[in-house]
Design an enzyme around this catalytic site. Sequence first.
Site, PDB file in Angstrom:
ATOM      1  N   ASP A 170      43.035  34.189  38.849  1.00 28.80           N
ATOM      2  CA  ASP A 170      42.509  32.964  38.242  1.00 28.80           C
ATOM      3  C   ASP A 170      41.474  33.372  37.198  1.00 28.80           C
ATOM      4  O   ASP A 170      40.372  33.814  37.534  1.00 28.80           O
ATOM      5  CB  ASP A 170      41.879  32.080  39.330  1.00 28.80           C
ATOM      6  CG  ASP A 170      41.509  30.702  38.803  1.00 28.80           C
ATOM      7  OD1 ASP A 170      41.475  30.520  37.574  1.00 28.80           O
ATOM      8  OD2 ASP A 170      41.237  29.813  39.633  1.00 28.80           O
ATOM      9  N   LEU A 171      41.816  33.216  35.955  1.00 24.18           N
ATOM     10  CA  LEU A 171      40.899  33.638  34.898  1.00 24.18           C
ATOM     11  C   LEU A 171      39.696  32.710  34.816  1.00 24.18           C
ATOM     12  O   LEU A 171      39.806  31.506  35.022  1.00 24.18           O
ATOM     13  CB  LEU A 171      41.644  33.646  33.555  1.00 24.18           C
ATOM     14  CG  LEU A 171      42.793  34.654  33.488  1.00 24.18           C
ATOM     15  CD1 LEU A 171      43.746  34.330  32.360  1.00 24.18           C
ATOM     16  CD2 LEU A 171      42.237  36.054  33.353  1.00 24.18           C
TER      17      LEU A 171
ATOM     18  N   TYR B   6      39.983  28.896  28.596  1.00 23.21           N
ATOM     19  CA  TYR B   6      39.911  28.504  27.186  1.00 23.21           C
ATOM     20  C   TYR B   6      38.634  29.026  26.535  1.00 23.21           C
ATOM     21  O   TYR B   6      38.638  29.492  25.399  1.00 23.21           O
ATOM     22  CB  TYR B   6      39.960  26.971  27.038  1.00 23.21           C
ATOM     23  CG  TYR B   6      41.295  26.340  27.344  1.00 23.21           C
ATOM     24  CD1 TYR B   6      42.360  27.087  27.809  1.00 23.21           C
ATOM     25  CD2 TYR B   6      41.483  24.969  27.153  1.00 23.21           C
ATOM     26  CE1 TYR B   6      43.580  26.486  28.092  1.00 23.21           C
ATOM     27  CE2 TYR B   6      42.699  24.361  27.428  1.00 23.21           C
ATOM     28  CZ  TYR B   6      43.735  25.120  27.901  1.00 23.21           C
ATOM     29  OH  TYR B   6      44.939  24.532  28.178  1.00 23.21           O
TER      30      TYR B   6
ATOM     31  N   ARG C 115      27.767  26.061  32.328  1.00 23.40           N
ATOM     32  CA  ARG C 115      27.869  25.573  33.701  1.00 23.40           C
ATOM     33  C   ARG C 115      26.550  25.698  34.427  1.00 23.40           C
ATOM     34  O   ARG C 115      26.212  24.881  35.283  1.00 23.40           O
ATOM     35  CB  ARG C 115      28.943  26.352  34.454  1.00 23.40           C
ATOM     36  CG  ARG C 115      30.315  25.994  33.955  1.00 23.40           C
ATOM     37  CD  ARG C 115      31.421  26.519  34.835  1.00 23.40           C
ATOM     38  NE  ARG C 115      32.667  26.477  34.080  1.00 23.40           N
ATOM     39  CZ  ARG C 115      33.863  26.683  34.623  1.00 23.40           C
ATOM     40  NH1 ARG C 115      33.961  26.976  35.898  1.00 23.40           N
ATOM     41  NH2 ARG C 115      34.939  26.628  33.869  1.00 23.40           N
TER      42      ARG C 115
ATOM     43  N   ASP D 167      46.309  29.689  33.245  1.00 18.84           N
ATOM     44  CA  ASP D 167      45.254  30.651  33.613  1.00 18.84           C
ATOM     45  C   ASP D 167      45.368  31.187  35.027  1.00 18.84           C
ATOM     46  O   ASP D 167      44.444  31.831  35.511  1.00 18.84           O
ATOM     47  CB  ASP D 167      43.884  30.012  33.403  1.00 18.84           C
ATOM     48  CG  ASP D 167      43.618  28.876  34.380  1.00 18.84           C
ATOM     49  OD1 ASP D 167      44.601  28.276  34.849  1.00 18.84           O
ATOM     50  OD2 ASP D 167      42.449  28.589  34.661  1.00 18.84           O
ATOM     51  N   GLU D 168      46.465  30.918  35.682  1.00 20.16           N
ATOM     52  CA  GLU D 168      46.613  31.441  37.035  1.00 20.16           C
ATOM     53  C   GLU D 168      47.968  32.119  37.199  1.00 20.16           C
ATOM     54  O   GLU D 168      48.963  31.713  36.604  1.00 20.16           O
ATOM     55  CB  GLU D 168      46.484  30.312  38.070  1.00 20.16           C
ATOM     56  CG  GLU D 168      45.114  29.656  38.086  1.00 20.16           C
ATOM     57  CD  GLU D 168      44.997  28.616  39.196  1.00 20.16           C
ATOM     58  OE1 GLU D 168      45.777  28.689  40.165  1.00 20.16           O
ATOM     59  OE2 GLU D 168      44.120  27.741  39.059  1.00 20.16           O
TER      60      GLU D 168
END
Length: 725
Positions: free
Chosen positions: A53-54, A58, A91, A146-147
Amino acid sequence: MGDSEEELEEDDTEWRSSFLDSAAPAVPAAAPGPSLCKPSAATSAQRVILHFDLDCFYAQVEMIRNPALREVPLAGIQQKYIIVTCNYVARDLGLTKLMSVIDAKEKCPQLVLVKGEDLTHYREMSYKVTELLMSYCPLVERLGFDENFMDVTEMVERRLTQTPDLNNFSFTGHVYNHISANVKASDHPRMALGSHIAAELREAIHNKLGLTGCAGIATNKLLAKLVSGAFKPNQQTTLLPENLCDIIGSLSSLRKVPGIGHQTAKRLQALGLVSIQDLQSFPLKDLVSEFGGPSAQRMKNLVIAVDDSPVTPTGAPQSLSDEDSFKKMASTKDVLQKTQQLLSSLVERMNKDGRQPLTFRLTIRRYSPTNKWFSRESKQCPIPNHIGQKIPSGSRDDAVLQLVPLAMKLFHKMVDSNAPFHLTLINVCFSNLQTRGAAVSGKGSITSFFSHGTSPRKTQTSSSQSQQNGSSQAADSHCMDHQFSMHNMVTQHTSQMTVTTESPSSYEAALHGSRWKQSSVVAVKDTRLQTACRAARSDSDETSNTVTHRLPPNVDPEVFELLPEEIQVELLSPAYVNSSPSTSTSSSAQATVPDVPHIQKAPSPEPSQPFTENIEGAVNELDPPCRATTVNNQRPLATSAFPVREEGRLSFVESSDCKFPVNVDPEVFSELPPDVQRELMSEWKQQKPVLKVPSSRKPGRKTKDRKAAGKGGQANSLFKYFKPT
DNA sequence: CTGGGCATCT
DNA sequence: AGATGCC
């Protein structure tokens, strides 16, 4: 991007013990339908499944494209009014995925926004990651961009036989609910090896592609996915079988279970089921009566961490689609325009793919105040072969021209354009993708992986046993342990390119370079047209007679004269003023970052034009020369009445034997309602102000198609999805 | 003021 | 063709 939530809440409840036993794959004999849970799994060796999982994918891609963004406090990826993702700096300041731009800027005013509506770069990078993983082992299944899941069982088994000393061995990364160093690898040799493989693959992804991400190591896909996010950015976690219940129990609600979506969760809630335990203790038969046998059993299994679903190699996509959403679209003209725009980029992508679509689908979303949520309608139809062929053959503008009427026909099956309508989304989709040409076995080392790859992954009614066998074969012949360095040859070509900004269209541009011969011929006529157009504009009263003889040879004068005068005027009038600012958000980003060309520093005065997609990507390109050439491509509005341009997407004028509206299938055209025909005519005479820039390319080479080389070899088009061009 | 894009199942 | 689910 993804759902808004994904953090695992650590909430150790004490329910676990009772389910430890049932977690074994033994299936309840009472299962009515063919159970997904088959006994054969028990016989096969324990699988080792990885989930990658990157991190904020984006955002990472944008930071690679523009390293200035790294140092910049924050970056968000904006699609319309939504921040779909943001970097971890952002975040830390409280931003979350899928937050509205308003809220986001409220929380941090200095937020830098990058538009992310064009997925081209993300898609390309995404496939590079998958390709890299596949170079180690072909059993890679994509989940979104992305996974990736990966079944490394074979790789682990091989290492197991070749690892002499399991005692001097430890886990890499976290071990769920353990202190990693305290866990003896010899107790879980396969999982330990899996953790090392995961670490190596993450490292490879970082070294070769510059991306960081998380990984989960477990015995099935569900658990691997659940555990991969346990430690968040750029870390990995192994789940030992003995802790399987811990992690499933940590989920705060059924909604957190992958496979239980919004609707299913609601239906479960209606049954009084909210927590994991609720569902675990709910009688299967009651569940069956609500959801049916297979679904019920599957959910029951998920909730006890049983997931026998195989890692199914994804292969090339089975459909390509392109869509745009907006606040309001209410005129046929706008629909036509948007459809053409979407089709242009979709056809271009389809052409790169190399396969020929046999089916076209148009999807819309209507506005409705109550049901503001997804209610989409679609209509699809076969694509006539003579049109479809043009896509892989490279006559892309022809293809677009002929697909537009097709799309409009579908549109009018759904929408009565005489009555008011209000659309908020249009999607165009190619499916039923057919590999053309006899061509070519895998000559490249990788292609052999893909030779079976595009075969339809039929509904897996068969037990995963057969799948397991199949994958074992594949693994036996192709799975290469990186320590044997085989992968180098394969992955080399992916390594560089990505960090330096890579022109997304350079590959295409090369193709264009050799393809515009016709158009340049046309360009001469175009000049005449311009004068005709100006004349008509300055004195629109005399249109018909005066102007008719100036029509380009491909327009039948007789037909022209049959048209209502207003249409004739329209046809010769300057391009429509594009009056719809509604579709794109002009940026509200107040970027504080200097020297970052593709960040929007100020709202562009004009509503960003219809062309999003690849064209926008080209404009965004960082490469200076590319940009420079882009700038000058704005033409005067009155440039031409009929769509012709040297290097644009459309060239209506092609062979002189074309009758009336040029390359459009007369049959299709004639079937259209009159008003649509008129709209089409209007649209066609319109010159799009934005041109696709083929970058700097010498048009000299009329090479056979340098693609022919690359393309002839690709009966299986999967290849190009993994091959940086 | 809820992306854009893919897959599967019915 | 639609519903649903995933990111």
